[in-house]
Structures are given as C-alpha cells and as structure tokens.
Design an enzyme around this catalytic site. Structure first.
Site, short mmCIF file in Angstrom:
data_model
loop_
_atom_site.label_atom_id
_atom_site.label_comp_id
_atom_site.label_asym_id
_atom_site.label_seq_id
_atom_site.Cartn_x
_atom_site.Cartn_y
_atom_site.Cartn_z
N GLY A 13 47.69 74.85 29.71
CA GLY A 13 46.79 75.12 28.60
C GLY A 13 46.91 76.57 28.17
O GLY A 13 47.85 77.28 28.51
N GLY A 14 45.92 77.03 27.42
CA GLY A 14 45.97 78.38 26.87
C GLY A 14 46.08 79.46 27.92
O GLY A 14 46.88 80.40 27.80
N ALA A 15 45.28 79.37 28.99
CA ALA A 15 45.30 80.40 30.03
C ALA A 15 46.64 80.40 30.76
O ALA A 15 47.23 81.45 31.01
CB ALA A 15 44.16 80.18 31.02
N PHE A 115 28.83 80.93 14.58
CA PHE A 115 28.81 80.03 15.73
C PHE A 115 27.56 80.32 16.55
O PHE A 115 26.97 81.40 16.45
CB PHE A 115 30.08 80.21 16.59
CG PHE A 115 30.94 78.99 16.65
CD1 PHE A 115 31.72 78.62 15.56
CD2 PHE A 115 30.98 78.19 17.78
CE1 PHE A 115 32.51 77.49 15.59
CE2 PHE A 115 31.76 77.06 17.83
CZ PHE A 115 32.54 76.70 16.73
N GLN A 235 27.78 72.99 31.26
CA GLN A 235 27.25 72.94 29.90
C GLN A 235 27.38 71.55 29.28
O GLN A 235 28.43 70.92 29.36
CB GLN A 235 28.01 73.94 29.02
CG GLN A 235 27.53 73.99 27.59
CD GLN A 235 28.25 75.08 26.81
OE1 GLN A 235 29.31 74.86 26.25
NE2 GLN A 235 27.67 76.28 26.80
N HIS A 237 27.37 69.97 25.67
CA HIS A 237 27.46 70.29 24.25
C HIS A 237 26.49 69.38 23.50
O HIS A 237 26.44 68.18 23.75
CB HIS A 237 28.89 70.06 23.76
CG HIS A 237 29.19 70.69 22.44
ND1 HIS A 237 28.66 70.22 21.26
CD2 HIS A 237 29.99 71.74 22.09
CE1 HIS A 237 29.10 70.96 20.26
NE2 HIS A 237 29.91 71.89 20.73
N LEU A 247 33.94 65.22 20.98
CA LEU A 247 33.23 66.38 20.46
C LEU A 247 33.19 66.43 18.93
O LEU A 247 34.19 66.21 18.27
CB LEU A 247 33.91 67.65 20.98
CG LEU A 247 33.09 68.94 20.82
CD1 LEU A 247 31.85 68.89 21.68
CD2 LEU A 247 33.94 70.15 21.21
N GLU A 250 30.95 72.56 16.99
CA GLU A 250 29.87 73.43 16.55
C GLU A 250 30.19 74.04 15.19
O GLU A 250 29.29 74.51 14.48
CB GLU A 250 29.68 74.54 17.59
CG GLU A 250 28.39 75.30 17.49
CD GLU A 250 28.17 76.13 18.76
OE1 GLU A 250 28.09 77.36 18.62
OE2 GLU A 250 28.09 75.56 19.85
N ARG A 281 24.08 76.78 23.16
CA ARG A 281 24.24 75.34 23.37
C ARG A 281 23.23 74.74 24.34
O ARG A 281 22.81 73.60 24.18
CB ARG A 281 25.67 75.05 23.84
CG ARG A 281 26.68 75.24 22.75
CD ARG A 281 28.09 75.07 23.25
NE ARG A 281 29.04 75.21 22.15
CZ ARG A 281 30.35 75.24 22.31
NH1 ARG A 281 30.87 75.14 23.53
NH2 ARG A 281 31.15 75.37 21.27
N HIS A 351 30.47 69.00 28.82
CA HIS A 351 31.49 69.71 28.04
C HIS A 351 32.25 70.78 28.79
O HIS A 351 33.47 70.84 28.71
CB HIS A 351 30.82 70.33 26.81
CG HIS A 351 31.75 71.06 25.90
ND1 HIS A 351 32.84 70.44 25.31
CD2 HIS A 351 31.76 72.35 25.46
CE1 HIS A 351 33.48 71.32 24.54
NE2 HIS A 351 32.85 72.49 24.63
N GLU A 382 39.12 77.88 32.32
CA GLU A 382 37.91 77.17 32.70
C GLU A 382 37.81 76.89 34.19
O GLU A 382 36.72 76.79 34.74
CB GLU A 382 37.79 75.85 31.92
CG GLU A 382 36.44 75.16 32.11
CD GLU A 382 36.26 73.92 31.26
OE1 GLU A 382 35.26 73.22 31.47
OE2 GLU A 382 37.10 73.66 30.39
N ARG A 393 27.82 79.16 28.39
CA ARG A 393 28.87 79.77 27.57
C ARG A 393 28.53 79.69 26.09
O ARG A 393 28.07 78.66 25.61
CB ARG A 393 30.21 79.08 27.83
CG ARG A 393 31.32 79.59 26.92
CD ARG A 393 32.64 78.92 27.21
NE ARG A 393 32.66 77.51 26.88
CZ ARG A 393 32.78 77.00 25.66
NH1 ARG A 393 32.82 77.81 24.61
NH2 ARG A 393 32.83 75.69 25.47
N LEU A 399 38.04 79.87 24.27
CA LEU A 399 39.40 80.22 23.88
C LEU A 399 39.65 81.71 24.10
O LEU A 399 40.76 82.11 24.50
CB LEU A 399 39.66 79.85 22.42
CG LEU A 399 39.76 78.36 22.11
CD1 LEU A 399 40.02 78.14 20.62
CD2 LEU A 399 40.84 77.69 22.94
#
Length: 578
Positions: A13-15, A115, A235, A237, A247, A250, A281, A351, A382, A393, A399
């Site tokens: 993923g992104g990380a 947001f 969390q 959502h 989802l 938001e 949230r 979430h 995460e 969060r 992200l």
C-alpha cells in the site's frame, strides 16, 4: 532456499511503496504482498490527503497539528503530530512532482476541500485542507508510487503471505512466508524488515475494509512478544452504505452533503453546532447511532442496522459527477439510486485502527514502554502506531500518515542497512510456521473456520462496537477465547498446494482472532470514554487515570497490559467541543 535482500517491505500500500521507494535508493529492496500492489487497500481511500498548503484559504501547519491532537482526544503524541503536519506540505508537493494528478483551482494550484475536524485558528471554523484527486486520491497515490518503485528496480513478490517473523532478542533477521502459487514456505533474510500490512477491520461484521485487511503484520508481531499499542481505539466511519459497509467518503459532506434523520432534520446541529456534519468521525458516528437508538432512524425500529440519510441532492449532478464520480457510481451500482436525485442510506461502518505496532518517529518498532528499539524492524501506516491519530483519526490524515512516516522509515532504513550485517537464518526458524500449516492441512477431521469467522465478527460488532460497556466486553472476551480454542481444531477442506485460498483464509482467521482478543481486553480495561472508545458505564474522559497509552502483550495465558505516558509537550489536554 533463502532469498536475501537488504530491505524487505511487507505490504504494497501507500506506506510500503513509499518506504520501498526511499530504501531502494541505496539498498537492494523487495516488496512482499499477498495482493497485486495496486489492489492494496490504500486505493479505497477516497476523499483526500491533508496539508496546510493554504491554496484556497489561509492555513498553517500549527493549526493542522492542533486539530490532529484535539481530534484524537489528546491521546496523540504531540511531537509526532507536529512532524506530521509540518512535513505534510513537502509530502504533497513530492507526490505532485512524481505525477499525481490532483484536482486544480482555476489558477492551476492543487485544489483543497473541507474535511471533518479540520479548522482554522485553533477551532474557530472549518478550513479547506484536504488535497484531492476527485474521490480517487488513494488510488492515484498507489499508481504514482508503484510506477516510481518500478523505475527504482524494486523487486516485487506478489501473492506471498507472511506467516512468521525471524526474531532473536532485539534483532530482526527476516521472514517466513508462504508462496500462494505453490504452497511452498520460503525464508527471506534481510538487514531490515518493514511491516506495512494495513488495518484489520475484518474483525468486525460491517466494515469498509477489504477482505485482505486481516491484521497480518500486528498479529505476527504480537505472537513474537511485541506489544500492540492502543488497540481499544477503533474508528467507525459514520457513512457506510446501508447493509454493506462500503464507504461513502467524508468528501460528500466536505462538498456540502447533509446528514438527516427520518424527519428530514439536520440532526448534527444538536451534537456539533460549530462544525455540524464535519465534526470528527467519532462524534458523527455516535450521533448517527444515538438518532437510531432514539427511533429517529429512517425505519424507526431502533435496531442496530437502522440508518439515516446522507443528502447530497442539492449539490447537483455536475458537482457529483466531477468531484465525486466513484461515490456516484457506488450508489448507482449497489443501491440503484442516483445521489443527485435521492438521499443515500448510510450507517456507521468499522473503518480504521488507530492502534497497532508501536514505533518511534523513524518507524523503528519498540518492544516495551521504555522505548527499546528492535534493530532492523520497522512499521508504518495503519498497522503501526506512532500515535498521530490517538483515540480518533481525522479524515485525510491516514493517507498523510502513510506518506510522511513511510518516507521517514524508508530513509532511516536506507542509512541503517549501510552498517548492518546480512543475517543467516537457521533452518529451524521456519519450524513454527511449518507446524501451523501442517496442522491446518493434515487431513484430520475438524471444523471449518467459516462459522468461527462469522461468530467472531458478530461478537466484535455487537459487543465491542461504537458503544461499549463492561458486561458486553466481558462476554466478548469470553467468546473470543472460546473461539480461539475451537480454532485449534480447525482443518482446511482443500489440502492442495497451489493457490489454496482455503489455507490463506484460515491463516488470516488465526491473525484476526488474536487481534480481536487484544482489542477486547484493551477496551475492557480502559474505564473511561475517549475518542472512538465510548463506554456507557464510564461516559466521561478521565485524564487523571487514563491519559496513557495501552501496551498489550499476547501471552499463553491471554493478554497482559502495561501502560506508558502520552506526549503532551505542546498543548495541555482540554475538553473537546465542536
């Protein structure tokens, strides 16, 4: 066979990709993933990535840091939040320079929108801080980083499932993984290993998380004696599609969408008069649940699966199709409605995990409350807990967390491997993983795990959900312990070697059961309400007794809890009001 790399990243993923991108500058780097990289769950992140660019209205990193800390109900480590907000600006511009197609203002700058929980001047009112690429921001980040990793000649091992960590005292030397295509066990030796395996929302019945989000990294670490931090904070959502949990970003509320009850009332005026539908949230999710409990849900039956409406009809078809195209398609596909014509039926969905593998500011994994570092072991995203999210969060900070701390970990790894010695794993290092798989596939009579999965998810959803109390959580702990005992008798129905998804699901179930127990035990012991942890029997936040991080150790006897201080070095904790 033992494969050797300077750096191994688990998770694409992104990380993981950002860490791989940085580490690969001067180290031989591999990424292991049970998925094809661009199918990773970062791609499901819709609304944006936060940074105080000030392109649309005045904003400052200091305001961003304060919002992050206040939004996390002062469980956030404040120096970590300061780094997150200050490095956010360069992180976003780096993504832009690498080719990420952000939405633009008429002047050509990166556009920004509102947001939840993001404010100007320490809470005066909402601010436009979320940088976005329509409602596909996470997907664009994945595509951008994957292309850059290919350019840097990172090696990818797709459809490899991590089973165990090779760890001796305070030194990590590699991994044991199963290759899904062949069923073969492999040992990977590395000077540095980074876990970026994402969340574990699949422990709950209704979740926005993909089927792959089973907490593999944290579970592997927990079984190796590494504590998990703040696992009680999970969390929900507020806006998942009714009955499915998929989802609804938001960003819909960021563009002006309004939550309404069965009477058409904008009920958030009652719960958050300043930020309304863009409160943090945890507040919005509890507000939705409170409306349902009071019989003001759309059906009015007070059941857990009752729902409210998210009204975006006034935004118009053009705004929805240009700024929220995926959300529009989701509604048409899964609900058969056009959000420009009818309100969207929504209810809270599990979430995001605020807790996870404890790390320092460089992504190094910590093994105790003293901050002792495990050499060569890192975590980001995460699955990690550097504690920039605390008890709740803020949207678009996920992200940002991936990018900022994935990058920081990757850079530290690049320096660390220069002086580290390549380890030599022993043959016996794979014994634990081999015996686990052999037991599941030995052909003996035993229950299949599907019923256990369903019972675990139902227990966690009903007893360790948005509202919690001692009686329910004690029952949850008992039930999860019983399920873990039954799991020891589980056998797969498919004993073949190639692409055995039955085996994969049972390995994932073992991970989720461990994380469910840790989550339930951590929540049971925290006798206060803070952020996403809301107790009906302890409705107030208690800073005197509970302003501290939980460290949960998985043992043969269950879960052992310790605690460590929260960094409150910048702002003194105050009651939250929005």
């Amino acid at each position: 066979m033992i494969r050797q790399f300077d750096t191994i990243i688990v998770g694409s993923g992104g990380a993981g990709l950002y860490a791989a991108l940085e580490a690969s500058r001067n180290s031989k780097t591999a990424v292991l993933s049970k998925l094809y990289p661009v199918r990773s769950h970062t791609g499901a992140a819709q609304g944006g990535i936060s940074a105080a660019l000030g392109n649309v209205e005045e904003d400052k990193p200091e305001w961003h840091a304060f919002d992050t800390i206040k939004g996390g109900d002062y469980m956030v480590d404040q120096q970590a939040a300061k780094i997150l907000s200050e490095e956010a600006i360069q992180a976003v511009y780096d993504l832009e320079n690498r080719g990420l197609p952000f939405n633009r203002t008429p002047e050509g700058r990166i556009d920004q929108r509102r947001f939840g929980g993001h404010t100007r001047n320490f809470g005066e009112g909402p601010v436009r801080r979320a940088c976005y690429a329509a409602d596909r921001t996470g997907h664009m980040i994945l595509q951008t980083l994957y292309q850059q990793c290919i350019k840097n000649e990172v090696s990818f091992f797709d459809e490899f499932q991590v089973v165990d960590l090779i760890l001796e005292k305070d030194v990590c030397s590699g991994l044991v993984v199963v290759e899904l295509a062949t069923g073969a066990l492999h040992k990977f030796a590395a000077k540095a290993v980074l876990f970026a395996t994402g969340g574990f929302g699949r422990i709950f019945k209704i979740t926005s998380n993909a089927y792959a989000n089973t907490g593999d990294g944290p579970a592997v670490c927990a079984r190796r004696g590494i504590p998990l931090e703040d696992m009680e904070f999970f969390q929900f959502h507020p806006t998942g599609i009714m009955g499915l949990g998929i989802l609804i970003s938001e960003a819909v509320r960021g563009e002006g969408g309004i939550l309404r009850n069965r009477d058409g009332e904008r009920f958030m005026e009652r719960y958050s008069p300043t930020l309304l539908d863009l409160a943090p949230r945890d507040i919005v999710a509890r507000s939705v649940q409170t409306e349902v409990r009071a019989g003001r849900g759309i059906r009015g039956d007070k059941k857990i699966d009752d729902y409210v409406h998210l009204d975006a009809t006034h935004l118009g078809a053009e705004v929805l199709s240009t700024k929220l195209p995926d959300i529009t398609d989701f509604c048409k596909t899964y609900l058969g409605i056009d959000p420009a014509e009818k309100p969207i039926p929504v209810l809270p969905t599990a979430h995001y995990a605020m807790g996870g593998i404890p790390t320092d500011l460089q992504g190094r994994v910590l093994m105790d409350k003293k901050g002792t570092v495990i050499n060569g072991l890192y975590a980001a995203g995460e699955c990690a807990c550097v504690s920039v999210h605390g008890a709740n969060r803020l949207g678009t900070n996920s992200l940002l967390d991936l990018v900022v701390f994935g990058r920081r970990a990757g850079r530290h790894i690049a320096d660390y491997v220069k002086q580290a010695v390549m380890p030599s794993p022993k043959e016996s290092d794979a014994d634990g993983a081999r015996s686990w798989i052999d037991r599941l596939t030995d052909g003996a009579e035993g229950p299949h795990g599907g019923n256990i999965t369903d019972q675990m998810q139902t227990t966690m959803m009903e007893k360790v959900g948005i509202y919690r109390n001692q009686k329910d959580m004690e029952a949850a702990v008992t039930e999860i312990k019983e399920l873990r005992e039954r799991y020891q008798l589980v056998r797969v129905q498919d004993t073949s070697k190639q692409f055995n998804t039955d085996l994969l699901e049972m390995l994932e179930l073992g991970n989720m059961l461990d994380l469910s127990l840790i989550t339930a035990e951590s929540a049971l012991k925290r006798q206060e309400s803070r952020g996403a942890h809301s107790r009906e029997d302890y409705p107030e936040r208690d800073d005197d007794a509970w302003l501290k991080h939980t460290l949960a150790y998985l043992t043969d006897d269950g879960v052992r809890l310790e605690y460590k201080e929260v960094d409150t070095s910048i702002w003194e904790p105050k009651p939250r009001s929005y």
